[in-house]
Design an enzyme around this catalytic site. Structure first.
Site, PDB file in Angstrom:
ATOM      1  N   CYS A  89      -5.714   9.017 -11.524  1.00 37.13           N
ATOM      2  CA  CYS A  89      -4.734  10.122 -11.126  1.00 37.13           C
ATOM      3  C   CYS A  89      -3.871  10.572 -12.096  1.00 37.13           C
ATOM      4  O   CYS A  89      -3.399  11.818 -12.034  1.00 37.13           O
ATOM      5  CB  CYS A  89      -3.896   9.595  -9.903  1.00 37.13           C
ATOM      6  SG  CYS A  89      -4.893   9.013  -8.455  1.00 37.13           S
ATOM      7  N   HIS A 339      -3.296  16.556  -3.552  1.00 33.22           N
ATOM      8  CA  HIS A 339      -3.608  15.774  -4.974  1.00 33.22           C
ATOM      9  C   HIS A 339      -4.989  16.016  -5.505  1.00 33.22           C
ATOM     10  O   HIS A 339      -5.621  14.985  -5.246  1.00 33.22           O
ATOM     11  CB  HIS A 339      -3.016  14.263  -4.580  1.00 33.22           C
ATOM     12  CG  HIS A 339      -3.291  13.353  -5.677  1.00 33.22           C
ATOM     13  ND1 HIS A 339      -3.160  13.540  -7.022  1.00 33.22           N
ATOM     14  CD2 HIS A 339      -3.311  12.109  -5.531  1.00 33.22           C
ATOM     15  CE1 HIS A 339      -3.388  12.655  -7.568  1.00 33.22           C
ATOM     16  NE2 HIS A 339      -3.420  11.595  -7.058  1.00 33.22           N
ATOM     17  N   CYS A 369       1.367   7.207 -10.526  1.00 37.46           N
ATOM     18  CA  CYS A 369       1.106   5.828 -10.506  1.00 37.46           C
ATOM     19  C   CYS A 369      -0.518   6.155 -10.678  1.00 37.46           C
ATOM     20  O   CYS A 369      -0.846   7.505 -10.130  1.00 37.46           O
ATOM     21  CB  CYS A 369       1.091   5.359  -8.845  1.00 37.46           C
ATOM     22  SG  CYS A 369       0.563   6.350  -7.668  1.00 37.46           S
TER      23      CYS A 369
END
Length: 383
Positions: A89, A339, A369
């Protein structure tokens, strides 16, 4: 040490799964952000030293080094190379870090950094799924070395988010209130036109599709949990999305030679790891370490962007770091805005830069994260 400057940052609007960007080839999606960046800065594209883009699940339209293909699809010079990186991510945040490191080391003067992800076309974990179809092992449980170190236990973002909620005593109601506030803030930002300057419309598509005007706490309370007995539902998790973003990172020499006006200075970059089974807790020690290294306190930071992969991630981080909610994700986060994993780091930093300018803040800190129990931290100083 030489400075690294942010000259400009731009992003596409974020499309929801199956939405306005779903049918767009990933190289064209990347190219749109890159082309917009070149046009806005007026930079000679032939002077760019490298293109560093984040992207996960690099198969299909995202295979073959999408940083390079995106640059070429944008119609830009053949001699400029590109490299695609995967830190899960945090991939495009790491792309900015690599760009800044190149400039700080003196080995590059102009670098385009960003990321792209079309999760509608290529669902999350597609690379692992395709590998299993061909009989290849998964990254975790089928590795004897992994099992010897961590045991034969489930490793997933859902389990991690559930464990965080349990450890920090975060009830479903608290998670849903946080999620509802993310939508409220995102819609307020859209209605006030706060994202307009940072977005390069894709045809008529110019507004993020994720925020839900019809969402209510009552609707959230009626959703089924993601797992039996879990306080997590789809409402408190980030949305599956499509998007791209790009930033121009420049040295002091490039700023002078090309007549550029930097908007921010890269004050700090770092990355830190934590327990990969817990996975999503790494922003806590990563932020603590970044504050220690910079000598900055929470009070010194005007704005924080902590990626809303799941509501408990941000809530636990705020508790441990002592950050007030009014400083965090002030224009909403991934729960509302989406996202697009490989592009989110660039999306967050683009929004952070523009909000620092709008609000008059000096320092902004971004943390995310990441798979494998990692977290990147960037501190920008507005100029």
């Amino acid at each position: 040490m030489p400075e690294a400057y942010v000259v400009d940052a731009v992003r596409t609007p974020v499309g929801r799964r199956g939405g306005s960007l779903a049918a767009m080839h990933s190289a064209d999606l990347a190219a749109h952000a890159i082309r917009a960046l070149v046009e806005r800065t007026g930079i000679d594209p032939g002077a760019v030293d490298d293109v560093v883009f984040g992207c996960c699940d690099t198969i299909g339209s995202q295979a073959g080094d999408v940083a390079r293909t995106g640059w070429l699809v944008a119609g830009l010079p053949d001699h400029v190379p590109g490299v695609t990186i995967d830190r899960q991510c945090g991939s495009s945040q790491q792309a900015v870090h690599f760009a800044a490191q190149g400039v700080m080391s003196g080995t590059a003067d102009l670098v385009v950094a960003g990321g792209v992800q079309n999760m509608s076309a290529i669902p999350i974990s597609s690379a692992m799924a395709v590998g299993q179809q061909f009989g290849f092992s998964t990254p975790f449980a089928e590795s004897p070395g992994w099992v010897a170190r961590y045991g034969d236990q489930e490793v997933s973002q859902f389990r991690s988010a559930r464990m965080i909620a349990e450890k920090w005593g975060l009830s479903r109601a608290v998670l849903e209130e946080f999620a509802f506030e993310s939508h409220r803030r995102a819609l307020a930002a859209i209605d006030a036109g706060r994202f307009s300057r940072e977005i390069a419309p894709v045809g008529p598509f110019a507004v993020d599709e994720g925020p839900r005007r019809d969402t209510t706490l009552e609707k959230m309370a009626g959703l089924k949990p993601l797992e039996e007995g879990s306080p997590l539902t789809a409402a408190v998790a980030s949305q599956i999305s499509d998007g791209a973003g790009a930033m121009l990172i420049a040295s002091e020499r490039a700023v002078s030679e090309h007549g550029l006006t930097p908007r921010a200075r890269v004050h700090h970059i770092s990355v830190y790891g934590a327990d990969p089974v817990w996975m999503l807790t790494a922003p806590i020690p990563a932020t603590q370490r970044a504050l220690e290294k910079t000598g900055l306190s929470v009070d010194d930071i005007d704005l924080f962007e902590c990626n809303e992969a799941f509501a408990p991630v941000v809530l636990a981080w705020m508790q441990e770091i002592g950050v007030p909610h009014e400083k965090v994700n002030v224009n909403g986060g991934g729960i509302a805005l989406g996202h697009p994993i490989g592009a989110t780091g660039a999306r967050l930093m683009t929004t952070l830069l523009h909000e620092l300018e709008r609000s008059g803040g000096r320092y902004g800190l971004q943390v995310m994260c990441e798979g494998g129990g990692q977290a990147n931290v960037t501190v920008l100083e507005r100029l």
